[in-house]
Enzyme design. Structure first.
Site, PDB file in Angstrom:
ATOM      1  CG  ASP A 128      50.479  38.883  47.830  1.00 16.51           C
ATOM      2  OD1 ASP A 128      50.620  38.214  48.892  1.00 16.51           O
ATOM      3  OD2 ASP A 128      51.193  39.861  47.561  1.00 16.51           O
ATOM      4  NE  ARG A 176      46.651  49.344  45.716  1.00 16.23           N
ATOM      5  CZ  ARG A 176      47.496  48.816  46.578  1.00 16.23           C
ATOM      6  NH1 ARG A 176      48.511  48.111  46.147  1.00 16.23           N
ATOM      7  NH2 ARG A 176      47.339  48.966  47.878  1.00 16.23           N
ATOM      8  NE  ARG A 188      57.571  42.336  44.237  1.00 12.45           N
ATOM      9  CZ  ARG A 188      58.596  42.667  45.016  1.00 12.45           C
ATOM     10  NH1 ARG A 188      59.371  43.692  44.714  1.00 12.45           N
ATOM     11  NH2 ARG A 188      58.852  41.974  46.115  1.00 12.45           N
ATOM     12  NE  ARG A 226      53.662  48.967  44.998  1.00 17.78           N
ATOM     13  CZ  ARG A 226      54.184  49.016  46.218  1.00 17.78           C
ATOM     14  NH1 ARG A 226      53.727  49.908  47.086  1.00 17.78           N
ATOM     15  NH2 ARG A 226      55.156  48.199  46.573  1.00 17.78           N
ATOM     16  CE1 TYR A 246      55.489  38.855  54.020  1.00 20.64           C
ATOM     17  CE2 TYR A 246      56.309  36.919  52.856  1.00 20.64           C
ATOM     18  CZ  TYR A 246      56.235  38.306  52.998  1.00 20.64           C
ATOM     19  OH  TYR A 246      56.925  39.108  52.138  1.00 20.64           O
TER      20      TYR A 246
END
Length: 355
Positions: free
Chosen positions: A78, A41, A28, A32, A154
């Site tokens: 992702d 973003r 990652r 963020r 998921y």
């Protein structure tokens, strides 16, 4: 089509070849914790707006490399793009994480599953090619996917989970349905990664993020077997160049010996494993990647340096180590803490090799 590679330290470490320093990249790393990522973003309007736009995906993939002398880039995307392409309807609500509009919990839903048309994921492959060109040979580009088991979690849960109740209930009560989901996922992941390789990925990584929640026995049957099925279908070479692969199972340290028997070049380890003991168990069979606790990055510079040195010292000055975190970097991480980490990895690992 692509510029010659200037820094192949990451690839040589994966092949267990000597390097003048330990290569470092972070799971990652485009994310963020970087203000420039948050700005991009905001322009994109949403996470999927960012991931599906080739220019934005290229921009954010390169952002950490502009700040830090990292030894590899990883595609910005992702793991849930594959089930989204199966028609499950992926969305990301602010503060809530990923959600699927459709879930897979019964025979009818499983019967509808199929390996998706890879053209539905063209935006990913176009981003791989765009990023590879933009890197201009600076460092290698890593492609990736979720593991068949992690994707299934998921797909059955409909999003993230604290207890894995729905997916485990299906696994135990209807193992036939679970095996059907996993087989489709494995073939989809293999096709997806091969398409990334064709587009320009120079290494690929399988994230088995939820493999560690399984019981012994269930892990081998429902996770490891399907990761093996993916690896068996992957291209070993592209344009005459070897394409190494990495497998990361969070919480999988207890199965290290079995994971090391896979046809993989590297194994990612979370922070619960001692690298020295892990290396003693696998020897020179595979490279090891990891494994600093991501929360170390909330300490001061002296503590970060000490913990980075400890991880490096535990592995020793042997070929086959790629420095990374034991899981993805937290969104709250101060960017300057990553500067300390990367500089310490390079400085201390070089010193180790001349000692």
């Amino acid at each position: 089509m692509f510029a010659p590679l200037q820094n192949d330290t990451f690839l040589r470490a994966l092949r267990r070849q000597p390097t003048d320093h330990t290569p470092v990249w972070l799971m990652r790393q485009a994310g963020r914790y970087l203000p420039e990522y948050c700005a991009t973003r905001a322009k994109a309007g949403s996470f999927m707006g960012l991931a599906t736009n080739v220019d934005y995906a290229t921009e954010v993939t390169l952002q950490p490399l502009e700040r830090y002398p990292l030894d590899a880039a990883i595609l910005f995307s992702d793991i849930l793009t594959v089930p989204d392409a199966m028609g499950l309807g992926l969305s990301f609500a602010v503060g809530e994480g990923p959600k699927f509009a459709k879930v897979v919990r019964d025979e009818a839903a499983v019967a509808e599953l199929a390996v998706p048309d890879m053209d539905k994921l063209r935006y990913v492959f176009d981003a791989v090619t765009s990023i590879r060109k933009a890197l201009n040979g600076r460092v290698p580009l890593i492609g990736f996917s979720g593991s068949p088991w992690t994707l299934a979690c998921y797909m059955v849960e409909g999003g993230g989970s604290d207890d894995y109740r729905r997916v485990k209930s299906l696994m135990y009560s209807r193992p036939d349905l679970m095996h059907r989901i996993l087989a489709i996922n494995a073939d989809s992941v293999a096709a997806y990664l091969n398409a990334q390789i064709e587009a320009g990925a120079q290494a690929v990584m399988i994230f088995d993020s939820w493999g560690g929640v399984l019981a012994d026995g269930a892990f081998q049957e429902f996770s490891l077997a399907y990761t093996r099925r993916v690896l068996a279908q992957l291209q070993r070479e592209h344009d005459g160049v070897q394409i190494p692969r990495i497998v990361f199972t969070k919480g999988g340290g207890i199965w290290l010996d079995e994971i090391a028997e896979l046809d993989t070049d590297g194994i990612g380890l979370d922070w619960t494993m001692d690298l020295g003991k892990a290396r003693a168990r696998v020897g020179h069979k595979v490279a090891l990647q990891g494994n600093l606790d991501p929360n170390v990055l909330f300490a001061g510079p002296a503590q970060i340096e000490a913990e980075v040195r400890r991880v490096l010292d535990r592995f020793g000055a042997h070929p086959g180590h790629i420095f990374n975190l034991g899981h993805g970097i937290s969104q709250y991480t101060p960017p300057e803490a990553v500067t300390v980490l990367v500089e310490t990895v390079h400085r201390h690992s070089r010193a180790m090799r001349v000692a």
